[in-house]
Design a protein around this motif. Structure first.
Motif, mmCIF file in Angstrom:
data_model
loop_
_atom_site.group_PDB
_atom_site.id
_atom_site.type_symbol
_atom_site.label_atom_id
_atom_site.label_comp_id
_atom_site.label_asym_id
_atom_site.label_seq_id
_atom_site.Cartn_x
_atom_site.Cartn_y
_atom_site.Cartn_z
ATOM 1 N N THR A 210 0.716 -1.227 -0.238
ATOM 2 C CA THR A 210 -0.108 0.058 0.115
ATOM 3 C C THR A 210 0.872 1.269 0.007
ATOM 4 O O THR A 210 0.359 2.354 -0.607
ATOM 5 N N LEU A 211 1.947 1.097 0.892
ATOM 6 C CA LEU A 211 2.870 2.508 0.955
ATOM 7 C C LEU A 211 3.492 2.673 -0.458
ATOM 8 O O LEU A 211 3.879 3.645 -0.871
ATOM 9 N N LYS A 212 3.852 1.631 -1.070
ATOM 10 C CA LYS A 212 4.705 1.673 -2.452
ATOM 11 C C LYS A 212 3.343 2.252 -3.465
ATOM 12 O O LYS A 212 3.853 3.059 -4.183
ATOM 13 N N ALA A 213 2.093 1.954 -3.197
ATOM 14 C CA ALA A 213 1.067 2.215 -4.006
ATOM 15 C C ALA A 213 0.965 3.654 -4.134
ATOM 16 O O ALA A 213 0.778 4.215 -5.166
ATOM 17 N N PRO B 75 4.922 -3.680 -5.980
ATOM 18 C CA PRO B 75 3.561 -3.129 -5.192
ATOM 19 C C PRO B 75 2.331 -3.871 -5.816
ATOM 20 O O PRO B 75 1.519 -4.112 -5.328
ATOM 21 N N SER B 76 2.461 -4.071 -7.048
ATOM 22 C CA SER B 76 1.019 -4.862 -7.608
ATOM 23 C C SER B 76 1.201 -6.231 -7.064
ATOM 24 O O SER B 76 0.190 -6.995 -6.818
ATOM 25 N N LEU C 151 0.075 -6.226 -3.643
ATOM 26 C CA LEU C 151 -1.646 -5.912 -3.412
ATOM 27 C C LEU C 151 -2.166 -7.111 -4.101
ATOM 28 O O LEU C 151 -3.312 -7.386 -3.405
ATOM 29 N N GLN D 207 -4.167 -1.575 -12.344
ATOM 30 C CA GLN D 207 -2.676 -1.522 -11.807
ATOM 31 C C GLN D 207 -1.854 -0.950 -13.165
ATOM 32 O O GLN D 207 -0.897 -0.285 -12.964
ATOM 33 N N LEU E 222 1.135 0.865 -11.291
ATOM 34 C CA LEU E 222 1.712 -0.115 -10.449
ATOM 35 C C LEU E 222 2.500 -1.421 -11.167
ATOM 36 O O LEU E 222 3.263 -2.163 -10.677
ATOM 37 N N ARG F 148 2.989 7.892 -8.970
ATOM 38 C CA ARG F 148 1.940 7.447 -8.034
ATOM 39 C C ARG F 148 1.866 8.508 -6.769
ATOM 40 O O ARG F 148 0.648 8.558 -6.351
#
Lengths: 493, 223
Positions: free
Chosen positions: A365-368, A485-486, A489, B49, B54, B81
């Motif tokens: 989440t933080l990376k997102a 990040p993907s 998640l 994404q 992402l 982002r």
């Protein structure tokens, strides 16, 4: 944000923080205690060695004894007392003879005093002192006047008509002999920083002074003076010469290798013993403990015939429970510390990795929302570092408490150090011998173990806790940084 | 404005390769509210994404404004982002150990916003979603709807150009769902956002200006 997040994480995950900190604390405490006990044992060893070889003495230089050649004065060989036919005084049919000799102890070899200059000139030598270790032996005899009896008694039988023996101390032709011996140490009164004078404390009168050079003055060991019934102001005969007793001293240890019954100026000792410009031992003080090995090597090069020994060489001569404690600390303590430390580091690393795995969604989440890998790594590393530091602080507290307990219990260790001993007839310890002398007796003493707390121990503890934290943080952070990040998640979707 | 051209995304799964997006070409103008619908495994989340920077496509280009997201490295994608895209997740994805206020502030941390300004903007964002009094609460102390409001505040506090919502009402009851959608729709209108919502819920999708159906990696417009 960094501090807030870090604080919240550590507070919010108390269980993990506590486990990591406790593991680290145990390891740090153990390291502190083992390290401090090791220092305490070393101090105890130093105390034993200092009492034996002199405070501040880092190195001693002596010469390996060689078989004496006939008539050699400085070789420490057997002593002979030769009397001529006209020697002695005769009174009432009894002839008394007396002869006193001052010579080098057996097992000790005198060598040229210029070695002192050689040693003093070596780099990083802060002080050096030379001594001449001697033994004064006095032979007293009372025997019948043979001139009156017409010759040696034949052991004839009175009943058979021979002349009954007469004269002598018993009036019946008998003889009486006594041999008295005490140790004499010739030293330079100016050298108080290192060598024998550093191991004694004055109890009466005064110590030897620079102005005493060339004078027939002596300082006596207080115990010897008591048994010899001598006090300050009396005279003591050394090699037939009267010396004025100017002071009484007590050696820090009766077992000290440098302890002697009588201390006299070096030049006088050399003159009386016929060992002009000769010494038996040189005591050396290094500028720094790190210079000792270099000085030892330099002395060995400059004086190839010399036996050069350092305090560390001596440590192996310490025996008894102190030695056992030393071995225990070196072996079991060291390995136990390393194992616990490794376990603590491993626990910290595993918990950090586990924490990162559990927080996959969090980091995803933080990376997102735009947190960089560096920011996340710093966060994870910071948390681990603080956990390590908490462990370090607790560990230091526990370690200090452990040291306090040890110091309160104050375990007594028995220590022995091999020394040379030329005890005379009065049972007094004789002087003589540096580190290189043949050990003939292991004198024992009780040492109360006092464990010191040093800044270096605290710094080591802090350093280890920081290292442990950083190591765990680096590994955990690296793992967190590898999270896409993907995928992070998706993995929780 | 998004311009997707022949976007293909394949995932390797052992010896096989799964195509999640198959030559998707799509244009989304700034300020549009778009709903993406489709069956599970159809490619909705994968498309989101790609739009959210992402992940990068296996083939094709994803253009956001002047940036080609398919060619940028992780660092620049992270900056995009951080500055231009807000996310709202089905599971809220709040940091459990941080308060609502602090959770909102996490979105400002990578932008280097000073602490005082960060605090003020986060408080204002919470106020805008009706949680001005709940800033000191931990997520566990909030209802699902409140947690999603906090997540929305976190997404909007940095004033992004795009708000991507992945099943934002999927974990909420009907009443709360409507409240959240009212909030999102209001914010979209007020701020001129590009709002893209992935949803299974037709009631939610019907609120959008434009509806897309994605099935087996292929996107179709729903008229």
């Amino acid at each position: 944000m960094f501090v807030t997040y870090l604080r919240r994480e550590l507070a919010g995950r108390r269980k993990q923080t506590a486990i990591v900190a406790i593991g680290m604390a145990l390891a740090i405490a153990l390291v502190i205690i083992v390290n401090a006990v090791s220092s305490g044992v070393q101090l105890a060893q130093s105390t034993v060695l200092a009492s034996v070889y002199g405070v501040g003495t880092d190195i001693t230089v002596s010469e390996t004894p060689t078989a004496p050649t006939e008539g050699e004065a400085g070789a420490g060989g057997p002593q002979n007392f030769d009397f001529g036919a006209d020697d002695g005084a005769t009174t009432d049919g009894t002839t008394t003879v007396s002869q006193s000799r001052l010579s080098v102890d057996r097992g000790t070899t005198a060598f040229d005093a210029t070695a002192l200059d050689t040693v003093s000139g070596i780099d990083n030598v802060s002080a050096a002192a030379a001594t001449l270790s001697l033994s004064n032996t006095t032979f007293d005899g009372a025997l019948p006047d043979f001139s009156e009896t017409g010759g040696m008694p034949t052991g004839g039988d009175a009943a058979a008509g021979g002349t009954p023996p007469s004269g002598g101390p018993d009036g019946a032709g008998g003889s009486s002999f006594s041999v008295d011996s005490f140790s004499v140490l010739g030293l330079d009164p100016a050298d108080e920083a290192v060598g024998p004078l550093s191991t004694v404390s004055l109890t009466d009168g005064r110590s030897l002074e620079s102005s005493d050079a060339g004078s027939n003055v002596a300082v006596l060991d207080a115990s010897y003076a008591t048994t010899a019934e001598l006090v300050v102001g009396d005279t003591v005969a050394i090699a037939g010469t009267d010396f004025t007793v100017v002071g009484l001293v007590t050696a820090s240890s009766a077992d000290a290798a440098t302890a002697s019954n009588v201390y006299i100026p070096l030049d006088v000792a050399q003159s009386l013993s016929g060992l002009t410009d000769q010494v038996t031992d040189i005591y050396v003080q290094a500028t720094s403990s790190t210079d000792i090995e270099q000085i030892q090597a330099d002395v060995e090069t400059a004086l190839p015939d010399a036996t050069v020994q350092t305090q560390s060489d001596l440590a192996s001569s310490v025996s008894g429970s102190l030695s056992s404690a030393s071995d225990l600390v070196k072996n079991l303590g060291l390995w136990l510390s390393l194992i616990v430390l490794a376990a603590a580091f491993l626990i910290a690393i595993l918990f950090t990795i586990s924490g990162v795995t559990r927080r996959t969604r969090e980091f995803g989440t933080l990376k997102a929302i735009g947190w960089s890998n560096g920011r996340i790594v710093r966060q994870v590393a910071g948390e681990s570092l603080v956990q390590g530091l908490i462990g370090g602080v607790v560990g230091i507290a526990v370690g200090l408490a452990g040291i306090l307990v040890i110091n309160l219990v104050a375990p007594t260790l028995t220590a022995g150090a091999a020394t040379t001993d030329t005890a005379g007839p009065m049972g007094m310890p004789g002087g003589g011998g540096g580190f290189g002398q043949a050990a003939v007796e292991a004198a024992t003493s009780d040492i109360v173990l006092q464990v010191p707390v040093t800044l270096s121990v605290i710094l080591i503890a802090v350093g280890l806790s920081v290292l442990g934290g950083l190591l765990a943080g680096a590994i955990g952070g690296w793992r967190a940084s590898r999270l896409s990040p993907s995928e992070a998640l998706r993995s929780i979707a | 404005m998004y311009e997707l051209t022949d976007v293909t995304k394949k995932y390797d799964q052992g010896k096989h390769s799964v195509t999640a997006l198959n030559k998707v070409t799509l244009s989304i103008p700034d300020g549009q509210m778009v709903a993406i619908q489709g069956p599970t495994g159809g490619g909705k989340s994968t498309l989101l994404q790609m739009l959210g920077a992402l992940d990068r496509p296996t083939d094709g280009t994803v253009q956001l404004g002047t940036s080609d997201l398919s060619k940028l490295g992780q660092g620049p994608l992270g900056e995009i982002r951080a500055r231009e895209i807000g996310f709202v997740f089905q599971g809220f994805n709040l940091i459990p150990t941080l308060t609502a206020q602090e959770n909102v502030e996490t979105a400002l941390a990578p932008l280097g916003v000073p602490s005082a300004e960060r605090t003020a903007r986060a408080a204002a964002a919470l106020e805008s979603v009706g949680l001005g009094e709940r800033g000191s609460h931990l997520p566990a102390e909030l209802s699902g709807g409140q947690q999603q409001r906090v997540a929305i505040a976190r997404a909007l506090v940095k004033e992004p150009a795009v708000l991507l919502a992945d099943e934002p009402t999927g974990n909420l009851d009907e009443q709360t769902r409507d409240e959240i959608m009212d909030l999102l729709e209001g914010l979209w209108r007020d701020r001129g956002l590009t709002l893209i919502v992935v949803t299974h819920d037709s009631a939610v999708a019907k609120r959008a200006q434009r509806r897309l159906l994605i099935k087996q990696g292929v996107v179709k417009e729903i008229s």
